[in-house]
Design an enzyme around this catalytic site. Structure first.
Site, PDB file in Angstrom:
ATOM      1  NE  ARG A  16       0.847  -8.496  37.757  1.00 49.79           N
ATOM      2  CZ  ARG A  16       1.898  -8.048  38.425  1.00 49.79           C
ATOM      3  NH1 ARG A  16       2.584  -8.876  39.181  1.00 49.79           N
ATOM      4  NH2 ARG A  16       2.262  -6.798  38.359  1.00 49.79           N
ATOM      5  CD  GLU A  17      -8.071  -8.065  37.394  1.00 50.77           C
ATOM      6  OE1 GLU A  17      -6.934  -7.560  37.260  1.00 50.77           O
ATOM      7  OE2 GLU A  17      -8.863  -8.213  36.443  1.00 50.77           O
ATOM      8  CD1 TRP A  18      -7.751 -15.450  41.260  1.00 50.08           C
ATOM      9  CD2 TRP A  18      -5.562 -15.599  40.878  1.00 50.08           C
ATOM     10  NE1 TRP A  18      -7.354 -16.715  41.617  1.00 50.08           N
ATOM     11  CE2 TRP A  18      -6.017 -16.829  41.398  1.00 50.08           C
ATOM     12  CE3 TRP A  18      -4.200 -15.462  40.569  1.00 50.08           C
ATOM     13  CZ2 TRP A  18      -5.163 -17.914  41.599  1.00 50.08           C
ATOM     14  CZ3 TRP A  18      -3.358 -16.535  40.768  1.00 50.08           C
ATOM     15  CH2 TRP A  18      -3.840 -17.748  41.275  1.00 50.08           C
ATOM     16  CB  ILE A 432      23.851 -21.157  43.652  1.00 52.14           C
ATOM     17  CG1 ILE A 432      24.053 -22.476  44.399  1.00 52.14           C
ATOM     18  CG2 ILE A 432      23.210 -21.454  42.318  1.00 52.14           C
ATOM     19  CD1 ILE A 432      25.092 -23.415  43.792  1.00 52.14           C
ATOM     20  CD  GLU A 485      22.954 -14.311  39.896  1.00 51.23           C
ATOM     21  OE1 GLU A 485      21.740 -14.297  39.675  1.00 51.23           O
ATOM     22  OE2 GLU A 485      23.628 -15.361  39.957  1.00 51.23           O
ATOM     23  CD1 TRP A 562      11.463 -21.386  32.365  1.00 49.90           C
ATOM     24  CD2 TRP A 562      12.988 -20.324  33.600  1.00 49.90           C
ATOM     25  NE1 TRP A 562      11.728 -22.164  33.461  1.00 49.90           N
ATOM     26  CE2 TRP A 562      12.664 -21.549  34.246  1.00 49.90           C
ATOM     27  CE3 TRP A 562      13.930 -19.486  34.205  1.00 49.90           C
ATOM     28  CZ2 TRP A 562      13.244 -21.951  35.450  1.00 49.90           C
ATOM     29  CZ3 TRP A 562      14.509 -19.884  35.408  1.00 49.90           C
ATOM     30  CH2 TRP A 562      14.163 -21.107  36.024  1.00 49.90           C
ATOM     31  CG  ASP A 600      22.996 -20.350  36.867  1.00 46.83           C
ATOM     32  OD1 ASP A 600      23.727 -21.157  37.468  1.00 46.83           O
ATOM     33  OD2 ASP A 600      22.876 -19.152  37.194  1.00 46.83           O
ATOM     34  CG  HIS A 695      13.704 -23.635  48.319  1.00 45.82           C
ATOM     35  ND1 HIS A 695      14.675 -24.573  48.050  1.00 45.82           N
ATOM     36  CD2 HIS A 695      13.469 -22.997  47.158  1.00 45.82           C
ATOM     37  CE1 HIS A 695      14.992 -24.499  46.768  1.00 45.82           C
ATOM     38  NE2 HIS A 695      14.270 -23.558  46.210  1.00 45.82           N
ATOM     39  CB  CYS A 727      18.853 -22.782  44.822  1.00 47.36           C
ATOM     40  SG  CYS A 727      18.278 -22.124  43.233  1.00 47.36           S
TER      41      CYS A 727
HETATM   42  N1  GLN Z   1      22.657 -18.056  39.599  1.00 46.60           N
HETATM   43  C1  GLN Z   1      21.277 -18.057  39.899  1.00 46.60           C
HETATM   44  C2  GLN Z   1      21.031 -17.534  41.301  1.00 46.60           C
HETATM   45  O1  GLN Z   1      21.802 -17.792  42.151  1.00 46.60           O
HETATM   46  C3  GLN Z   1      20.673 -19.439  39.780  1.00 46.60           C
HETATM   47  C4  GLN Z   1      19.205 -19.411  40.046  1.00 46.60           C
HETATM   48  C5  GLN Z   1      18.499 -20.705  39.766  1.00 46.60           C
HETATM   49  O2  GLN Z   1      19.081 -21.769  39.784  1.00 46.60           O
HETATM   50  N2  GLN Z   1      17.228 -20.664  39.517  1.00 46.60           N
HETATM   51  O3  GLN Z   1      20.069 -16.875  41.580  1.00 46.60           O
HETATM   52 ZN    ZN Z   2      18.924 -23.327  41.525  1.00 44.77          ZN
END
Ligand code: GLN
Ligand code: ZN
Length: 761
Positions: A16-18, A432, A485, A562, A600, A695, A727
């Site tokens: 991952r040098e880039w 979330i 989490e 994923w 999710d 975000h 989110c």
């Molecule tokens: N439960 C996850 C979180 O809150 C959902 C993340 C996601 O939607 N990518 O991080």
């Molecule tokens: Zn999300």
């Protein structure tokens, strides 16, 4: 003579040098000159590596400092108005500002590149007229010629795909925009011709989407013009990720060669080839090594396939290559010393894939016996992997085979379940799932992973974080809690590490967006539940409060999409194996008194096939797996699901079929559009339209949340509406998270009161 080729090489580098170089530049640790110097070294290193593998046609200009779609926009001076671009070659500063945002100018939108997990920067069609401000392909061609003495193959995103992926125009203007660009492409090619360039690869993956014949006919005109502009340059029109739509029309486009994906086409390219034949004056660039997955190519099978191809295309018109750019796979298996031997021998990353291309080229050109040793070794490795015990877990296979008889569906319809489920205040507030993963959380986890922190101490630390955040949630006044989490780095990795059948590489990174890389787990064997994965933390959190705590589980389709998935059994079988394991997890949460469980599925949408006609098949399988995981619970148990996108219109039916009691979706940035969806489609279960954008580090305004909510209540019943951020909050800081949630809860209270007053009067 048959030739070998590469369509694109990973940018990130073996270590991952880039990524590291980019980030050092962004944080001001290196100046522009030394940055450019280091980047050039990396870029040429990648060219050299491909040469050393023995590949004949080396791609140039596929390398990028961020994203190749952004590179294309910048080459044409197509800069969003808010960046005050004044013309001329775009500076490095502006380039990164578009990608990452600048003071007073938001970053350009990012979205997934077809059905991959790579994100490109969405070009914005603005007022400015495109012009060629820099011939990038020419620059990279000269560089490789001067510094390495090679004549490479410049790679460009084609005009149709480029415009299709852009935004800010009406469908009716699509063709005009392409027409504006074609002369600029012509100019690029003419200058390449003057430089003596022999091959150019122009990528038009939209030819693999559900495109009409009429649209393909427009390709004929445009490419006719390009061909005229540079008659001596051999153009390969490259497609990938599925079979070409309207084979006959595509192969009639006036270019020198057509590149096709023979891996992700489900045999359709070959069928069409047999039916229609292949024009005798064209080259077929055949993608026979999987550019998207990490398994070793069965050289014997690939060779027979190529031999079949030679019945329709003569060898001197055949190019052998990966099915797509190798951007989507890690760099090399060479450094994976810690990996299980059987698995390791069955893997092939970018470097190994190019080896396979070269071996197959030799096999076809000089005879398979010239590579017999390589073929034998490959077959043995694949055989060993195939018969390994982890790929053949009888109990899992029995469960899968018994599936048809399993009822997937809740025991009662939503109207009855709703009555059975505990009553909450009107407009319940929740989050979330994740709370900030602070430096301290990451540091403790690192220490624990390295063995510097005892298991017990680490558990203690996690419990303390959970307790801290339960208290914070009480103080904020949320209605439904989460544990936060803290024990998870990544929502897929966490489950992968606890389920049987998954493996993790040490260096298996791939670019996700910009410098951000992900290390997808490898689903190598039958997926099997070992022991409860989330019960301990959830039950602990619940023991601290009277408010309900939501269990948090990643859904089967997201885990599938994923990961790198084994390709010896159907993908939906793997999804169902995961679902069966999650079903056991959900059952044990339920048995421990957790009666709200969120599953999710943020990656559900990106798995949609390129072809519209295959959406149904995908969505049905996805819905089945989701229900397999979630539907065996009691009526009293409330199943939530969460998705990170709002392009809903076309999949709303499937979303409804998931039959989740509560759905939360990311909508704060495209609220208006989503509301329209609900004007036209009924949705009768619980729903939370994210009321603020997580975000951004800014604290949301209370009024904005209120108006957002009122607007939603015009089309949705208050009895079904939930209030939540859009989110998880793991990337946010602690103080801003608390302040934002407080504003959200206050806003919810105000709207709630308004509703109650209205009801009484
Ligand atoms: N439960 C996850 C979180 O809150 C959902 C993340 C996601 O939607 N990518 O991080
Ligand atoms: Zn999300």
């Amino acid at each position: 003579m048959v030739m070998s080729s590469s369509l694109g090489y990973p940018r990130i580098g073996e270590n991952r040098e880039w990524k590291k170089t980019l980030e050092q530049y962004w944080t001001g640790k290196v100046d522009e000159d030394s940055f450019q110097e280091r980047i050039e070294k990396i870029r040429l290193e990648h060219v050299k590596k491909q040469l050393e593998q023995g590949v004949e046609l080396i791609p140039l200009g596929d390398f990028s400092l961020y994203d190749h779609v952004l590179d294309t926009a910048v080459m044409f001076g197509m800069i969003p108005d808010r960046f005050n671009y004044k013309g001329g070659k775009v500076t490095l500063g502006t380039y990164f500002d578009i990608a990452r945002g600048a003071k007073g100018a938001a970053a350009a939108e990012m979205t997934k590149w077809f059905n991959t997990n790579y994100h490109y920067i969405v070009p914005e069609i603005g007022e400015s007229v495109p012009e060629l401000v820099e011939n990038r392909p020419l620059f990279y061609y000269r560089e490789a010629k001067e510094k390495l003495g090679i004549k490479g193959k410049p790679v460009i995103v084609g005009p149709f795909t480029f415009v299709k992926l852009s935004k800010g125009y009406e469908e009716a203007d699509y063709q005009t925009l392409v027409n504006d660009l074609v002369p600029l492409y012509g100019k690029i090619l003419r200058e390449l011709q003057e430089e003596g360039v022999e091959w150019v690869q122009i990528d038009e993956p939209i030819l693999c989407t559900s495109i009409t014949k009429q649209e393909i006919n427009r390709f004929k005109d445009a490419y006719g013009i390009l061909k005229q502009a540079a008659p001596d340059v051999k153009i390969i029109l490259q497609t990938y990720f599925d079979h070409v739509e309207h084979f006959k029309e595509v192969t009639a486009i006036p270019v020198d060669g057509i590149g096709m994906d023979f891996i992700h086409d489900r045999g359709e390219n070959m069928t069409a080839l047999k039916e229609n034949g292949f024009p005798g004056d064209k080259i077929l660039a055949a993608g026979v090594v999987d550019g998207r997955n990490i398994w070793r190519t069965n050289l014997d099978k690939a060779h027979s396939f190529l031999s079949q191809l030679t019945e329709h295309v003569s060898k001197d018109r055949l190019i052998i290559q990966p099915s797509s750019s190798l951007l989507h796979v890690p760099v090399t298996v060479g450094n994976e010393e810690a990996l299980d031997q059987t698995l390791r021998n069955g893997l092939s990353f970018a470097d190994e894939k190019l080896q396979e291309v070269v071996i197959l080229t030799r096999a076809l050109g000089k005879g398979i016996w010239t590579v017999q040793k390589e073929v034998d070794e490959c077959l043995k490795s694949i055989g060993d992997l195939h018969s390994s015990s982890i790929r053949n877990v009888q109990s899992v296979q029995d469960e899968i085979n018994g599936l048809t008889s399993v009822e997937v569906g809740r025991r009662s319809p939503f109207s009855i379940r709703r009555e059975a489920q505990t009553k909450l205040p009107l407009l319940p507030t929740t989050t979330i799932g994740s709370f900030p993963q602070t430096r301290e959380v990451r540091r403790q986890r690192m220490k624990w992973r390295k063995g510097e922190l005892e298991e017990g101490e680490y558990q203690q630390f996690i419990r303390a974080e959970i307790k801290r955040w339960i208290d914070i949630q009480e103080e904020i006044g949320l209605d439904v809690f989460v544990h936060g989490e803290f024990e998870r780095t990544d929502m897929v990795e966490f489950f992968g590490e606890k389920l049987e059948g998954f493996h993790f590489t040490t260096f298996g990174w791939v670019q996700s967006y910009g410098s951000r890389c992900v290390k997808p787990p490898i689903i190598y064997g039958d997926v099997n539940f070992k022991e409860p994965m989330t019960v301990k933390e959830t039950v602990y959190a619940q023991s601290l409060t009277d408010k309900p705590v939501k269990g948090m589980v990643t859904g089967p389709i997201t885990i599938l999409n994923w990961s790198f998935v084994r390709d010896d059994i159907p993908r939906h079988t793997v999804a169902n194996q995961i679902a069966i394991s999650l079903r056991k997890e959900i059952k044990s949460l339920e048995d421990h008194g957790i009666w709200m469980i969120q599953v999710d599925e943020p990656a559900l949408r990106e798995g949609l096939p390129l072809k519209k006609e295959r959406w149904d098949e995908y969505l049905q399988a996805a819905v089945f797996s989701f229900k397999l995981a979630t539907s065996s619970v009691q009526n009293e148990t409330q199943i939530h699901t969460h998705m990170c996108y709002s392009d809903f219109e076309d999949i709303i039916e499937a979303i409804r079929n998931l039959d989740a009691d509560v759905l939360s979706i990311e909508t704060s940035r495209s609220h208006g559009e989503l509301i329209n969806v609900f004007e036209e489609n009924t949705y009768d279960k619980g729903i939370g339209l994210g009321v603020y954008d997580i975000h951004s580090p800014h604290i949301p305004g209370r009024e904005k949340i209120i108006s957002h909510t009122r607007q939603s209540l015009n089309v949705l019943d208050p009895k079904q509406f939930w209030i939540n951020p859009d989110c998880g909050l793991k990337t946010r800081g602690v103080p801003e998270t608390i302040s934002s949630l407080k504003v959200m809860v206050e806003a919810a209270k105000q709207v709630r009161e308004e509703l109650l007053v209205k009801r009484e009067s």
